[in-house]
Design a protein around this motif. Sequence first.
Motif, PDB file in Angstrom:
ATOM      1  N   LEU A 165      41.226  -0.896  18.778  1.00 17.51           N
ATOM      2  CA  LEU A 165      42.620  -1.037  19.179  1.00 17.51           C
ATOM      3  C   LEU A 165      42.900  -2.502  19.480  1.00 17.51           C
ATOM      4  O   LEU A 165      42.083  -3.189  20.096  1.00 17.51           O
ATOM      5  CB  LEU A 165      42.917  -0.205  20.428  1.00 17.51           C
ATOM      6  CG  LEU A 165      42.704   1.306  20.360  1.00 17.51           C
ATOM      7  CD1 LEU A 165      43.181   1.948  21.658  1.00 17.51           C
ATOM      8  CD2 LEU A 165      43.400   1.915  19.163  1.00 17.51           C
ATOM      9  N   PHE A 166      44.055  -2.969  19.041  1.00 25.40           N
ATOM     10  CA  PHE A 166      44.511  -4.314  19.355  1.00 25.40           C
ATOM     11  C   PHE A 166      45.853  -4.231  20.073  1.00 25.40           C
ATOM     12  O   PHE A 166      46.612  -3.273  19.902  1.00 25.40           O
ATOM     13  CB  PHE A 166      44.675  -5.144  18.084  1.00 25.40           C
ATOM     14  CG  PHE A 166      43.382  -5.590  17.472  1.00 25.40           C
ATOM     15  CD1 PHE A 166      42.821  -6.809  17.811  1.00 25.40           C
ATOM     16  CD2 PHE A 166      42.728  -4.791  16.549  1.00 25.40           C
ATOM     17  CE1 PHE A 166      41.623  -7.218  17.241  1.00 25.40           C
ATOM     18  CE2 PHE A 166      41.530  -5.194  15.967  1.00 25.40           C
ATOM     19  CZ  PHE A 166      40.978  -6.417  16.322  1.00 25.40           C
ATOM     20  N   LEU A 167      46.131  -5.248  20.856  1.00 26.06           N
ATOM     21  CA  LEU A 167      47.464  -5.396  21.409  1.00 26.06           C
ATOM     22  C   LEU A 167      48.347  -5.920  20.286  1.00 26.06           C
ATOM     23  O   LEU A 167      48.063  -6.967  19.702  1.00 26.06           O
ATOM     24  CB  LEU A 167      47.455  -6.369  22.593  1.00 26.06           C
ATOM     25  CG  LEU A 167      48.796  -6.594  23.285  1.00 26.06           C
ATOM     26  CD1 LEU A 167      49.281  -5.320  23.961  1.00 26.06           C
ATOM     27  CD2 LEU A 167      48.693  -7.725  24.300  1.00 26.06           C
ATOM     28  N   ILE A 168      49.423  -5.207  19.986  1.00 31.65           N
ATOM     29  CA  ILE A 168      50.281  -5.545  18.853  1.00 31.65           C
ATOM     30  C   ILE A 168      51.592  -6.126  19.365  1.00 31.65           C
ATOM     31  O   ILE A 168      52.289  -5.515  20.182  1.00 31.65           O
ATOM     32  CB  ILE A 168      50.575  -4.302  17.991  1.00 31.65           C
ATOM     33  CG1 ILE A 168      49.269  -3.589  17.604  1.00 31.65           C
ATOM     34  CG2 ILE A 168      51.376  -4.684  16.754  1.00 31.65           C
ATOM     35  CD1 ILE A 168      48.298  -4.436  16.824  1.00 31.65           C
ATOM     36  N   THR A 169      51.931  -7.317  18.876  1.00 33.92           N
ATOM     37  CA  THR A 169      53.192  -7.965  19.232  1.00 33.92           C
ATOM     38  C   THR A 169      53.922  -8.365  17.950  1.00 33.92           C
ATOM     39  O   THR A 169      53.304  -8.521  16.888  1.00 33.92           O
ATOM     40  CB  THR A 169      52.953  -9.233  20.071  1.00 33.92           C
ATOM     41  OG1 THR A 169      52.297 -10.212  19.249  1.00 33.92           O
ATOM     42  CG2 THR A 169      52.099  -8.934  21.287  1.00 33.92           C
ATOM     43  N   PRO A 170      55.246  -8.543  18.038  1.00 29.31           N
ATOM     44  CA  PRO A 170      55.944  -9.108  16.878  1.00 29.31           C
ATOM     45  C   PRO A 170      55.442 -10.526  16.607  1.00 29.31           C
ATOM     46  O   PRO A 170      54.994 -11.229  17.519  1.00 29.31           O
ATOM     47  CB  PRO A 170      57.413  -9.139  17.332  1.00 29.31           C
ATOM     48  CG  PRO A 170      57.496  -8.188  18.477  1.00 29.31           C
ATOM     49  CD  PRO A 170      56.157  -8.224  19.145  1.00 29.31           C
ATOM     50  N   ALA A 171      55.501 -10.932  15.365  1.00 22.55           N
ATOM     51  CA  ALA A 171      55.086 -12.295  15.021  1.00 22.55           C
ATOM     52  C   ALA A 171      56.171 -13.312  15.352  1.00 22.55           C
ATOM     53  O   ALA A 171      55.929 -14.515  15.305  1.00 22.55           O
ATOM     54  CB  ALA A 171      54.738 -12.375  13.539  1.00 22.55           C
ATOM     55  N   SER A 172      57.366 -12.817  15.713  1.00 24.99           N
ATOM     56  CA  SER A 172      58.507 -13.681  16.006  1.00 24.99           C
ATOM     57  C   SER A 172      58.620 -13.919  17.507  1.00 24.99           C
ATOM     58  O   SER A 172      57.854 -13.384  18.313  1.00 24.99           O
ATOM     59  CB  SER A 172      59.792 -13.043  15.478  1.00 24.99           C
ATOM     60  OG  SER A 172      59.941 -11.730  16.028  1.00 24.99           O
ATOM     61  N   ALA A 173      59.599 -14.724  17.899  1.00 28.41           N
ATOM     62  CA  ALA A 173      59.864 -14.997  19.315  1.00 28.41           C
ATOM     63  C   ALA A 173      60.196 -13.683  20.037  1.00 28.41           C
ATOM     64  O   ALA A 173      60.774 -12.772  19.437  1.00 28.41           O
ATOM     65  CB  ALA A 173      61.034 -15.979  19.437  1.00 28.41           C
ATOM     66  N   SER A 242      52.481  -2.869  22.140  1.00 26.28           N
ATOM     67  CA  SER A 242      51.677  -1.654  22.249  1.00 26.28           C
ATOM     68  C   SER A 242      50.242  -1.904  21.807  1.00 26.28           C
ATOM     69  O   SER A 242      49.924  -2.946  21.215  1.00 26.28           O
ATOM     70  CB  SER A 242      52.285  -0.534  21.393  1.00 26.28           C
ATOM     71  OG  SER A 242      51.608   0.700  21.618  1.00 26.28           O
ATOM     72  N   PHE A 243      49.393  -0.934  22.106  1.00 27.81           N
ATOM     73  CA  PHE A 243      48.012  -0.934  21.631  1.00 27.81           C
ATOM     74  C   PHE A 243      47.910   0.059  20.473  1.00 27.81           C
ATOM     75  O   PHE A 243      48.173   1.253  20.646  1.00 27.81           O
ATOM     76  CB  PHE A 243      47.059  -0.519  22.755  1.00 27.81           C
ATOM     77  CG  PHE A 243      46.898  -1.563  23.821  1.00 27.81           C
ATOM     78  CD1 PHE A 243      45.910  -2.534  23.735  1.00 27.81           C
ATOM     79  CD2 PHE A 243      47.755  -1.578  24.923  1.00 27.81           C
ATOM     80  CE1 PHE A 243      45.765  -3.497  24.717  1.00 27.81           C
ATOM     81  CE2 PHE A 243      47.615  -2.537  25.915  1.00 27.81           C
ATOM     82  CZ  PHE A 243      46.620  -3.506  25.810  1.00 27.81           C
ATOM     83  N   LEU A 244      47.527  -0.453  19.308  1.00 28.53           N
ATOM     84  CA  LEU A 244      47.426   0.392  18.122  1.00 28.53           C
ATOM     85  C   LEU A 244      46.141   0.091  17.362  1.00 28.53           C
ATOM     86  O   LEU A 244      45.553  -0.981  17.496  1.00 28.53           O
ATOM     87  CB  LEU A 244      48.626   0.157  17.190  1.00 28.53           C
ATOM     88  CG  LEU A 244      50.010   0.554  17.709  1.00 28.53           C
ATOM     89  CD1 LEU A 244      51.082   0.153  16.697  1.00 28.53           C
ATOM     90  CD2 LEU A 244      50.086   2.048  17.993  1.00 28.53           C
TER      91      LEU A 244
END
Length: 300
Positions: A165-173, A242-244
């Motif tokens: 599992l990784f912490l997933i964030t948008p690649a944008s601001a 999220s964690f996905l």
Amino acid sequence: MDFRQLETFVAVAKFKSFSKAADHLYLTQPTISSHISNLEKELNTILINRTNRKISLTKAGEILFDYAMNMVNLKEGAIFKLNEFKGKIVGNIEIAASTVPEQYIVPEIICGFNKNYPDVTFNMLHYDSQQVVEGIIHGDIDFGIVGAEIPHNQLNYVELLQDELFLITPASAPYCDFPEEVPLEKILEENLILREKGSGTRRLLEEALNASKIDLNNLKVVAYIESTEAIKQCIRRNLGISFLSSRAVVDEVNFNFFKTHRVQGLDLKRKFYFVYHKYRNPSPLEHAFQEFVCKYFKFK
């Protein structure tokens, strides 16, 4: 003993239902009842308890079941080998999976098996890991793929592959400057989207947080969502992070929609397992599928 009666008895015992056995065998429910009654008369014993609307085997029924199952499997084995000789294996495989395996692992397995047995059909069922395990134990599900090994003495687990599992964030601001490894305290400040209770992903995250002395109630959770795809859409719209599973975001990372981050102090590695009942006799087709799945990822 009439062979059709034995097949009927096995179906009723397996599905714990006269109506489901009728659907499975393409017979009417009165015909199913007649087969069972005639078999009991011939053997001069009661095979099935019919009290309180629950179907269960009597002691005599339990004794007969193993023999009947062997005879049915012997017949199906002969048909399987003859069809294999003629180049046409037919049948249906039912497999249940939790969210990540259902969406990102089972399709690969089905496509691989289809190359060897193009006339076999599949039913794919969606349950969380706990429901898959309970369904196999109770005889409602034949095979499952899950992201958590829930121990039980009636189950066999075969490790298929590893995941993280990784912490997933948008690649944008405003997440452009998030480091590849995020400090643990940082996630306490962010809006989080979590999977539902019972999912393997949620269980793994909770265990890792507990090991780091972090209570789930201290997180700023904005939504609990069952669907991984829905979570990804919410992340893209900046509802939260999220964690996905790494397998769930391959395309989004490749197209620079998402970034993946590890969190300091959290061990979020896991394994996916193929699970089936230890003591249930599979049909020849089910046995072929079982062997295929167990070997598939060893050569990848």
